[in-house]
Motif scaffolding. Structure first.
Motif, mmCIF file in Angstrom:
data_model
loop_
_atom_site.group_PDB
_atom_site.id
_atom_site.type_symbol
_atom_site.label_atom_id
_atom_site.label_comp_id
_atom_site.label_asym_id
_atom_site.label_seq_id
_atom_site.Cartn_x
_atom_site.Cartn_y
_atom_site.Cartn_z
ATOM 1 N N PHE A 235 15.910 3.539 3.622
ATOM 2 C CA PHE A 235 16.084 3.571 5.066
ATOM 3 C C PHE A 235 15.110 2.585 5.700
ATOM 4 O O PHE A 235 14.081 2.236 5.126
ATOM 5 C CB PHE A 235 15.876 4.974 5.635
ATOM 6 N N ASP A 236 15.455 2.133 6.893
ATOM 7 C CA ASP A 236 14.612 1.227 7.656
ATOM 8 C C ASP A 236 13.824 2.012 8.693
ATOM 9 O O ASP A 236 14.351 2.931 9.326
ATOM 10 C CB ASP A 236 15.457 0.175 8.379
ATOM 11 N N ARG B 235 8.806 -2.101 1.540
ATOM 12 C CA ARG B 235 8.646 -3.533 1.837
ATOM 13 C C ARG B 235 8.604 -3.662 3.360
ATOM 14 O O ARG B 235 9.408 -3.049 4.064
ATOM 15 C CB ARG B 235 9.824 -4.317 1.266
ATOM 16 N N VAL B 236 7.682 -4.468 3.867
ATOM 17 C CA VAL B 236 7.539 -4.638 5.308
ATOM 18 C C VAL B 236 7.855 -6.081 5.667
ATOM 19 O O VAL B 236 7.313 -7.009 5.074
ATOM 20 C CB VAL B 236 6.120 -4.264 5.784
ATOM 21 N N THR B 237 8.744 -6.240 6.648
ATOM 22 C CA THR B 237 9.146 -7.564 7.117
ATOM 23 C C THR B 237 8.897 -7.651 8.620
ATOM 24 O O THR B 237 9.368 -6.799 9.380
ATOM 25 C CB THR B 237 10.646 -7.796 6.845
ATOM 26 N N ALA C 217 0.802 -1.220 0.000
ATOM 27 C CA ALA C 217 0.000 0.000 0.000
ATOM 28 C C ALA C 217 0.840 1.279 0.000
ATOM 29 O O ALA C 217 0.337 2.347 -0.324
ATOM 30 C CB ALA C 217 -0.934 0.005 1.208
ATOM 31 N N VAL C 218 2.109 1.176 0.370
ATOM 32 C CA VAL C 218 2.989 2.347 0.427
ATOM 33 C C VAL C 218 4.053 2.195 -0.669
ATOM 34 O O VAL C 218 4.789 1.210 -0.669
ATOM 35 C CB VAL C 218 3.665 2.483 1.815
ATOM 36 N N SER D 203 11.968 1.551 3.103
ATOM 37 C CA SER D 203 11.467 2.431 2.046
ATOM 38 C C SER D 203 12.618 3.017 1.253
ATOM 39 O O SER D 203 13.649 3.372 1.826
ATOM 40 C CB SER D 203 10.647 3.574 2.646
ATOM 41 N N GLY D 204 12.437 3.123 -0.044
ATOM 42 C CA GLY D 204 13.431 3.746 -0.899
ATOM 43 C C GLY D 204 13.668 2.930 -2.148
ATOM 44 O O GLY D 204 12.992 1.935 -2.417
#
Length: 146
Positions: A61-62, A35-37, A30-31, A54-55
């Protein structure tokens, strides 16, 4: 510090709205460029940690987050989740609240406080506006997709 809130009414049952908003890997879809882990074992609850990266390529950056409040909705009662952002670049918190609405719908309240390291305070109004728009689109997307 940029604090903002979003309100939505979802044509979904309370439990389904909660599920869609708290399945953390779905946030990556959605963003943009994210990537979300999840880094802790399931199920999600207080102490769950996940990282939004993100990036693009080397310019990324995390954004590590920890669930500090986890109260899923039960028997028609509201649900509340609070996340603490603990990154080197992004700090702050977010709260996701779901409550019963009219006609079997669900009301969503998303509150967030963002602090971005090295960003001076006079940039807060722009950060607030951009964040509100970006998170608003993400919430809409999460609520639309099963």
């Amino acid at each position: 510090m940029a604090t903002f809130h979003l309100r939505r009414t979802a044509p979904l049952p309370l439990d389904e709205t909660w599920r869609r908003l708290t399945e953390w890997p779905r946030h990556g879809a959605a963003v943009p460029f994210t990537r979300v882990t999840v880094t802790t074992p399931p199920p999600t609850g207080e102490g769950t940690v996940f990282v939004a990266r993100s990036g693009l390529g080397p310019v990324a950056f995390d954004d590590p987050m920890e669930v500090t409040v986890w109260r899923p909705p039960a028997d028609g009662s509201p649900g509340l989740c609070r996340l603490e952002k603990r990154g080197r670049l992004v700090r702050g918190w977010a709260e996701i609240e779901v409550r019963p609405g009219p006609g079997g719908r669900t009301r969503v309240l998303w509150r967030e406080d963002l602090r971005v390291r090295f960003l001076p305070g006079f940039c807060d109004p722009v950060l607030r506006a951009v964040s509100r728009r970006m998170f608003g689109r993400a919430v809409n997307s999460l609520l639309r997709r099963p």
